[in-house]
Design an enzyme around this catalytic site. Structure first.
Site, short mmCIF file in Angstrom:
data_model
loop_
_atom_site.label_atom_id
_atom_site.label_comp_id
_atom_site.label_asym_id
_atom_site.label_seq_id
_atom_site.Cartn_x
_atom_site.Cartn_y
_atom_site.Cartn_z
N GLU A 208 27.87 -25.10 11.19
CA GLU A 208 27.24 -24.07 12.02
C GLU A 208 26.71 -22.93 11.16
O GLU A 208 25.73 -22.28 11.50
CB GLU A 208 28.26 -23.51 13.01
CG GLU A 208 28.76 -24.50 14.04
CD GLU A 208 29.93 -23.98 14.85
OE1 GLU A 208 30.25 -24.60 15.86
OE2 GLU A 208 30.53 -22.95 14.45
N ASP B 265 27.45 -30.68 24.14
CA ASP B 265 27.94 -31.79 24.96
C ASP B 265 28.23 -31.25 26.35
O ASP B 265 28.13 -30.06 26.61
CB ASP B 265 29.20 -32.40 24.33
CG ASP B 265 30.30 -31.36 24.14
OD1 ASP B 265 31.01 -31.07 25.12
OD2 ASP B 265 30.43 -30.84 23.01
#
Length: 254
Positions: A15, A220
């Protein structure tokens, strides 16, 4: 330590990669088990750090950024699972308020309430959040150049990503089954997304009266497919989103 300094927190190395690569005049300081990388991004003094996964790790790192490094604002960027039916993979959720969905000290305190605070929800800084939202909307506006290469867009079905703003919930559990996400939706129908750190950051920043904002890319749907291609998504989608979002935030408002 007297100049304004922003702490930028991520939970997972992928990230943070784009931000680390863009950092100028970088220097690393070790505190405890974490490396804090100081430098400048688009003319701003920053400290980048990986907090690790979970609320304890996030709270400890946030405290260090404020107390040891003098940060007067914090930004958390990373990924989350989508809960609300309108939130799709590839969308961006910006927190207006955060809550710990696994905190339950009943019967001594109401469910979700942080003991001895009288509150279960902690609001992000209104001005910083509004600026972050404006920057995000500009990134995803109709006609704006795509941040992701076409093959990746096709692989993850990332077409016309949208920006959402509202409640994000945090807990020390990776939500990865339909049953778990259904329970969260029933208990907290306002929740847009679920992750594992943001509410802890919010509580510490509230304690120290430090402005903060949280932006999460939806990786997700917090269901039985949540683990599929998770690492690839973070590196190919979430990292470019974080870099572009902060660039837009500071370039537009510098």
């Amino acid at each position: 330590m007297n100049a304004p300094r922003t702490g930028i927190v991520s939970a997972i190395a992928q990230e943070q990669k784009g931000l680390i690569d863009a950092l100028l005049d970088a220097r690393c300081v070790r505190r405890g088990q974490r490396d804090y990388t100081l430098g400048t991004l688009w003319g701003r003094e920053v400290v980048l750090v990986l907090c690790g996964i979970g609320k304890v790790a996030a709270a400890a790192t946030t405290t260090s950024l404020i107390v040891e490094f003098g940060c007067d604002a914090l930004l958390f960027t990373g990924v989350a699972g989508g809960l609300d039916g309108r939130v799709r993979v590839g969308d961006l959720v910006i927190a207006e308020t955060l809550l710990q969905h696994d905190l339950d000290a009943r019967p001594l305190y109401p469910q979700y309430e942080v003991p001895d605070t009288g509150r279960s929800r902690f609001d992000s800084d209104a001005a910083l959040t509004a600026r972050l939202h404006l920057a995000a909307e500009a990134l995803f506006a109709t006609g704006a150049p795509s941040l992701i290469e076409s093959a990746t867009r096709e692989a993850f079905g990332l077409h016309a990503p949208r920006v959402h703003r509202g409640l994000i919930v945090s807990g020390d559990r990776f939500i990865s089954t339909e049953a778990e996400s259904d329970r969260l939706r029933q208990a907290l129908p306002e929740a847009l997304a679920v992750e594992m750190e943001g509410a802890a950051v919010a509580q510490v920043c509230h304690d120290y009266d430090v402005a903060f904002a949280v932006a999460r890319t939806i990786s997700d749907r917090a269901d039985d497919t949540a683990h599929l291609d998770f690492g690839r998504f973070i590196e190919a989608v979430a990292s470019p989103y974080s870099l572009a979002l902060l660039a837009a935030l500071w370039r537009v408002h510098e």
